[in-house]
Design an enzyme around this catalytic site. Sequence first.
Site, PDB file in Angstrom:
ATOM      1  N   ILE A  22       0.838  -1.200   0.000  1.00  0.00           N
ATOM      2  CA  ILE A  22       0.000   0.000   0.000  1.00  0.00           C
ATOM      3  C   ILE A  22       0.869   1.245   0.000  1.00  0.00           C
ATOM      4  O   ILE A  22       0.639   2.185  -0.771  1.00  0.00           O
ATOM      5  CB  ILE A  22      -0.953  -0.002   1.211  1.00  0.00           C
ATOM      6  CG1 ILE A  22      -1.914  -1.193   1.122  1.00  0.00           C
ATOM      7  CG2 ILE A  22      -1.746   1.307   1.273  1.00  0.00           C
ATOM      8  CD1 ILE A  22      -2.785  -1.382   2.359  1.00  0.00           C
ATOM      9  N   ASP A  59      10.281   2.504   7.485  1.00  0.00           N
ATOM     10  CA  ASP A  59       9.780   1.168   7.761  1.00  0.00           C
ATOM     11  C   ASP A  59      10.742   0.513   8.737  1.00  0.00           C
ATOM     12  O   ASP A  59      11.950   0.777   8.696  1.00  0.00           O
ATOM     13  CB  ASP A  59       9.688   0.341   6.469  1.00  0.00           C
ATOM     14  CG  ASP A  59       8.807  -0.893   6.644  1.00  0.00           C
ATOM     15  OD1 ASP A  59       7.705  -0.919   6.070  1.00  0.00           O
ATOM     16  OD2 ASP A  59       9.214  -1.836   7.362  1.00  0.00           O
ATOM     17  N   ALA A  67      -4.932   3.039   7.746  1.00  0.00           N
ATOM     18  CA  ALA A  67      -4.505   1.737   8.240  1.00  0.00           C
ATOM     19  C   ALA A  67      -5.419   1.287   9.371  1.00  0.00           C
ATOM     20  O   ALA A  67      -6.464   0.688   9.126  1.00  0.00           O
ATOM     21  CB  ALA A  67      -3.040   1.795   8.685  1.00  0.00           C
ATOM     22  N   ARG A  68      -5.035   1.608  10.617  1.00  0.00           N
ATOM     23  CA  ARG A  68      -5.808   1.136  11.755  1.00  0.00           C
ATOM     24  C   ARG A  68      -5.984   2.262  12.777  1.00  0.00           C
ATOM     25  O   ARG A  68      -5.052   3.027  13.035  1.00  0.00           O
ATOM     26  CB  ARG A  68      -5.106  -0.041  12.436  1.00  0.00           C
ATOM     27  CG  ARG A  68      -5.196  -1.362  11.685  1.00  0.00           C
ATOM     28  CD  ARG A  68      -6.620  -1.885  11.703  1.00  0.00           C
ATOM     29  NE  ARG A  68      -6.720  -3.225  11.121  1.00  0.00           N
ATOM     30  CZ  ARG A  68      -6.983  -3.472   9.857  1.00  0.00           C
ATOM     31  NH1 ARG A  68      -7.154  -2.467   9.019  1.00  0.00           N
ATOM     32  NH2 ARG A  68      -7.091  -4.718   9.419  1.00  0.00           N
ATOM     33  N   ASP A  94      -9.427   6.983   7.928  1.00  0.00           N
ATOM     34  CA  ASP A  94     -10.306   5.857   7.630  1.00  0.00           C
ATOM     35  C   ASP A  94     -10.287   4.856   8.776  1.00  0.00           C
ATOM     36  O   ASP A  94     -11.078   3.924   8.800  1.00  0.00           O
ATOM     37  CB  ASP A  94      -9.890   5.179   6.327  1.00  0.00           C
ATOM     38  CG  ASP A  94     -10.917   4.167   5.851  1.00  0.00           C
ATOM     39  OD1 ASP A  94     -12.112   4.516   5.813  1.00  0.00           O
ATOM     40  OD2 ASP A  94     -10.527   3.026   5.519  1.00  0.00           O
ATOM     41  N   GLU A 110     -14.523   3.044  17.052  1.00  0.00           N
ATOM     42  CA  GLU A 110     -15.363   2.623  15.932  1.00  0.00           C
ATOM     43  C   GLU A 110     -16.536   1.796  16.448  1.00  0.00           C
ATOM     44  O   GLU A 110     -16.337   0.865  17.212  1.00  0.00           O
ATOM     45  CB  GLU A 110     -14.555   1.802  14.923  1.00  0.00           C
ATOM     46  CG  GLU A 110     -13.491   2.589  14.193  1.00  0.00           C
ATOM     47  CD  GLU A 110     -12.827   1.776  13.079  1.00  0.00           C
ATOM     48  OE1 GLU A 110     -13.372   0.694  12.735  1.00  0.00           O
ATOM     49  OE2 GLU A 110     -11.793   2.216  12.574  1.00  0.00           O
ATOM     50  N   HIS A 122     -13.985   3.315   7.761  1.00  0.00           N
ATOM     51  CA  HIS A 122     -13.154   2.129   7.536  1.00  0.00           C
ATOM     52  C   HIS A 122     -13.523   1.436   6.220  1.00  0.00           C
ATOM     53  O   HIS A 122     -13.789   0.230   6.171  1.00  0.00           O
ATOM     54  CB  HIS A 122     -13.282   1.152   8.702  1.00  0.00           C
ATOM     55  CG  HIS A 122     -12.016   0.405   8.982  1.00  0.00           C
ATOM     56  ND1 HIS A 122     -11.551   0.150  10.247  1.00  0.00           N
ATOM     57  CD2 HIS A 122     -11.100  -0.129   8.153  1.00  0.00           C
ATOM     58  CE1 HIS A 122     -10.416  -0.521  10.193  1.00  0.00           C
ATOM     59  NE2 HIS A 122     -10.124  -0.701   8.910  1.00  0.00           N
ATOM     60  N   ILE A 123     -13.467   2.209   5.137  1.00  0.00           N
ATOM     61  CA  ILE A 123     -13.902   1.714   3.822  1.00  0.00           C
ATOM     62  C   ILE A 123     -12.736   1.498   2.870  1.00  0.00           C
ATOM     63  O   ILE A 123     -12.949   1.235   1.691  1.00  0.00           O
ATOM     64  CB  ILE A 123     -14.890   2.700   3.175  1.00  0.00           C
ATOM     65  CG1 ILE A 123     -14.245   4.091   3.021  1.00  0.00           C
ATOM     66  CG2 ILE A 123     -16.174   2.783   3.989  1.00  0.00           C
ATOM     67  CD1 ILE A 123     -15.023   5.041   2.136  1.00  0.00           C
ATOM     68  N   GLY A 124     -11.496   1.590   3.370  1.00  0.00           N
ATOM     69  CA  GLY A 124     -10.335   1.581   2.483  1.00  0.00           C
ATOM     70  C   GLY A 124     -10.322   0.456   1.469  1.00  0.00           C
ATOM     71  O   GLY A 124     -10.082   0.666   0.284  1.00  0.00           O
TER      72      GLY A 124
END
Length: 323
Positions: free
Chosen positions: A153, A172, A233-234, A258, A263, A282-284
């Site tokens: 991604i 990373d 992501a989260r 997102d 949630e 959260h529709i990614g």
Amino acid sequence: MVNVVLAGQYPAGTFEKLRTMLPEEQFVLKAVDTPEAYEAMTDAEVMILRIFKAPKEVIVRNPGLKMILRWGAGFDSVDIQAAGERGILVTNTPGANACAVSELAVMLMLAVGRKLLCHTRSLTQGEWSKNTYLNSSFCLNNKLVGIVGGGNIGRQVAAKVQAFGAQVQYYDAYRLPAGVEEGCRMTYAPLERLIETSDIISLHVPLLDSTRHMLGEEELKRMKDGAIIINTARGGLVDDDALVRAVHAGRLAGAGLDGVEREPLPAGDPLLTEPNIIVTPHIGGGTADIGDVIMPMLVQDIQDFAAGREPAHVVNREFLAAV
């Protein structure tokens, strides 16, 4: 016969497509699409999982369970240790939703930068806002985008923002090979430097103990004035309460989220009332055509498992090894 459960809610036609891909003489396929039915389920052997979670109690409640397949890359909704200790394979579909998620990330960058919702709200209230946000609207062109997470991604986000004229730096925990960095035109930067120098920070890492609130109060203070945060992501990667305060105070230009910590968000939540924060539910990876990429991966892993071969996308090997 292997009992395969499609658990959760999926794009229209998913069950029918899977039915044609899994031979009926070998697999029994059933759908469990309500929380009540999911909580009552006790006979799953192979479970495809989306939206619903698989904590230890779900795993224990299905004593014949042998395999859990996540529809998507994230697997934090599954207790992979509890599964592994019982010899249950957990797999995911890495990279399958990369195109959809990366598109949403860039859309949020553009929408926040160009004050899309601010204009929409102004117009619905009768204000022709042509010049209202002129001095606080910005292009992606010539911006430095900091990508946290150099996976599928993150690399697709890099390619897309570069098409708009942006430069890319990334962090990373496992640095990419030099050839990949060069091919993707991504410059490595330590996380602290990325936070301090990026015009836009886009998060593409899993939620772990080590990544929870990786953008917390102190990190937000070190960001550039007028910077933007994107989290597709989260929820939990960003301290949402601290983010609201930073945006409301004008230190940050805004955010596109997102994934959020609470949630689903209740009406009136500060994230929803701050005009410079855009939240999507959260529709990614949630598009009608995403299954065309994901389903062949799921089916291959199921067929490999049924044939006694190790599926390609197992994510809990470390816990299986202890069985």
